[in-house]
Design a protein around this motif. Structure first.
Motif, short mmCIF file in Angstrom:
data_model
loop_
_atom_site.label_atom_id
_atom_site.label_comp_id
_atom_site.label_asym_id
_atom_site.label_seq_id
_atom_site.Cartn_x
_atom_site.Cartn_y
_atom_site.Cartn_z
N VAL A 48 6.02 -3.56 -10.79
CA VAL A 48 5.38 -2.64 -11.73
C VAL A 48 5.65 -1.19 -11.34
O VAL A 48 5.48 -0.81 -10.17
CB VAL A 48 3.86 -2.87 -11.78
N ALA A 49 6.08 -0.40 -12.32
CA ALA A 49 6.22 1.04 -12.16
C ALA A 49 4.98 1.71 -12.71
O ALA A 49 4.61 1.47 -13.87
CB ALA A 49 7.46 1.54 -12.90
N MET A 50 4.33 2.55 -11.92
CA MET A 50 3.08 3.18 -12.34
C MET A 50 3.16 4.69 -12.17
O MET A 50 3.43 5.18 -11.08
CB MET A 50 1.90 2.62 -11.54
N ALA A 51 2.91 5.40 -13.25
CA ALA A 51 2.85 6.87 -13.22
C ALA A 51 1.39 7.28 -13.14
O ALA A 51 0.57 6.88 -13.96
CB ALA A 51 3.49 7.45 -14.47
N ALA A 56 0.84 -8.80 -8.22
CA ALA A 56 2.09 -8.04 -8.41
C ALA A 56 2.98 -8.22 -7.19
O ALA A 56 2.51 -8.25 -6.05
CB ALA A 56 1.78 -6.57 -8.64
N SER A 57 4.28 -8.34 -7.42
CA SER A 57 5.22 -8.50 -6.31
C SER A 57 5.60 -7.17 -5.69
O SER A 57 5.96 -7.11 -4.51
CB SER A 57 6.48 -9.22 -6.80
N GLU A 58 5.51 -6.12 -6.50
CA GLU A 58 5.94 -4.80 -6.03
C GLU A 58 5.29 -3.72 -6.89
O GLU A 58 5.15 -3.90 -8.11
CB GLU A 58 7.47 -4.68 -6.13
N LEU A 59 4.90 -2.62 -6.26
CA LEU A 59 4.40 -1.46 -7.00
C LEU A 59 5.27 -0.26 -6.65
O LEU A 59 5.52 0.03 -5.47
CB LEU A 59 2.95 -1.14 -6.63
N ARG A 60 5.73 0.42 -7.69
CA ARG A 60 6.52 1.64 -7.51
C ARG A 60 5.71 2.79 -8.08
O ARG A 60 5.49 2.86 -9.29
CB ARG A 60 7.85 1.51 -8.22
N LEU A 61 5.25 3.66 -7.22
CA LEU A 61 4.32 4.72 -7.60
C LEU A 61 5.04 6.03 -7.79
O LEU A 61 5.86 6.44 -6.96
CB LEU A 61 3.25 4.88 -6.51
N PHE A 62 4.68 6.72 -8.89
CA PHE A 62 5.19 8.08 -9.10
C PHE A 62 4.03 8.99 -9.46
O PHE A 62 3.21 8.68 -10.30
CB PHE A 62 6.22 8.14 -10.24
N ASP A 63 3.98 10.13 -8.78
CA ASP A 63 3.00 11.16 -9.09
C ASP A 63 3.61 12.50 -8.72
O ASP A 63 4.25 12.63 -7.66
CB ASP A 63 1.71 10.93 -8.29
N ARG A 64 3.44 13.49 -9.58
CA ARG A 64 3.95 14.82 -9.26
C ARG A 64 3.28 15.38 -8.00
O ARG A 64 3.84 16.20 -7.29
CB ARG A 64 3.73 15.77 -10.44
N CYS A 110 -1.01 5.90 -15.90
CA CYS A 110 -2.37 6.23 -15.46
C CYS A 110 -2.56 7.73 -15.36
O CYS A 110 -3.43 8.20 -14.62
CB CYS A 110 -2.66 5.58 -14.10
N THR A 111 -1.77 8.48 -16.09
CA THR A 111 -1.95 9.93 -16.20
C THR A 111 -2.70 10.23 -17.49
O THR A 111 -2.80 9.37 -18.37
CB THR A 111 -0.59 10.67 -16.24
#
Length: 290
Positions: free
Chosen positions: A132-135, A153-161, A201-202
């Motif tokens: 899962v890609a999560m912003a 979930a097998s993997e979490l890819r997190l992005f946040d400014r 999630c923004t």
């Protein structure tokens, strides 16, 4: 002469947050109260409109007879220091959206977390989230990140400014879910590449916060998408994901299940969720996009 029935206690609830003018939480809790035979009031409390900061509004609610509060953007992390949080997973999550004033120190809960799990199972059944890609890794992002861990979930890819927020969430997740792979992505495109699910999630896409955190150009190879925003329900991200053939779960599902969970906590009454859903649909304001 027939004796009059004793007056029922009024359960006073509220929502503290910014940009909540269109929140449907007051309607949900009042309807749930009616379905359970309870008198419920539910107020919108915007600190700026009240001429106070969050801390002052929170303290006043504790003194003025509120049974409980929902706490929303941007205060879900800030409120934790004021609460007794008994669940060790919730302490690691470090975000609360539900507060009960039933002791000298109010009790904290997170129904974004439990509500997302219920919503995911309602919409997607027993399927796993996959990678899962999560912003967005603020208050709601923390709750949903932990929910995705619980959902397998097998993997979490997190992005946040705000990269330190993403790093903090990755560390918290690693302390609870030993087998979960968590990465910090440099861009949304990096996070989305090869992912099974896309999660926003923004606040981008919410009324008053235009735009989208997950651009159309990175959507298409995934299988499912979720947007935590529910005002409006049809965000640009949800429209783009649906047009690209992804199965979508709107923020309304999270709103509904987290609200029902919070009502159960506030009142001790388990509302009939199907009846609540139908009543919400019947009484939806004509101007709403729900």
């Amino acid at each position: 002469m027939k004796a009059s029935s004793p007056a029922r206690e009024t359960i006073r609830l509220g929502l503290v947050g910014d940009n909540i003018a269109r929140s449907q939480s007051p309607r949900l809790h009042r309807i749930a109260g009616r379905l359970c035979g309870l008198d419920v009031t539910y107020d919108r409390l915007v600190p700026a409109d009240l001429g106070r900061d969050f801390d002052a509004v929170f303290a006043a609610c504790g003194k003025r007879g509120y049974r409980g509060l929902n706490v929303t953007y941007p205060y879900k992390e800030r409120v934790v220091s004021k609460l007794a949080v008994n669940d060790p997973v919730l302490r690691a999550m470090a975000a609360c959206n539900t507060v009960v004033f039933d002791a000298p120190t109010p009790a904290g809960f997170n129904t974004d977390h439990t509500g997302f799990i219920a919503a995911f199972r309602t919409v997607f059944g027993n399927a796993g989230p996959g990678a899962v890609a999560m912003a967005g890794t603020g208050g709601v992002g923390r709750a949903i990140g932990f929910a995705l861990g619980r959902l397998g979930a097998s993997e979490l890819r997190l992005f946040d400014r705000d990269r330190p927020k993403a790093v903090a969430l990755a560390s918290a997740l690693a302390s609870v879910f030993q087998g979960l792979r968590v990465e910090i992505a440099g861009t949304v495109a990096d996070a989305a590449s090869g992912a099974d699910g896309l999660v926003n999630c923004t606040p981008l896409g919410m009324d008053g916060h235009g735009g989208t955190a997950i651009p159309q150009s990175v959507i298409g190879s995934q299988s499912w998408a979720f947007d935590a925003v529910y005002t409006p329900v049809e965000t640009a991200f949800i429209r783009d994901a649906r047009a690209a053939g992804l199965a979508v779960m709107s923020g309304y599902e999270l709103f509904f299940h987290q609200g029902a969970d919070a009502f159960d906590i506030f009142t001790g009454c388990k509302v009939d969720r199907e009846a609540l859903r139908q009543e919400l649909l019947k009484s939806a304001p004509a101007s709403d996009e729900e």
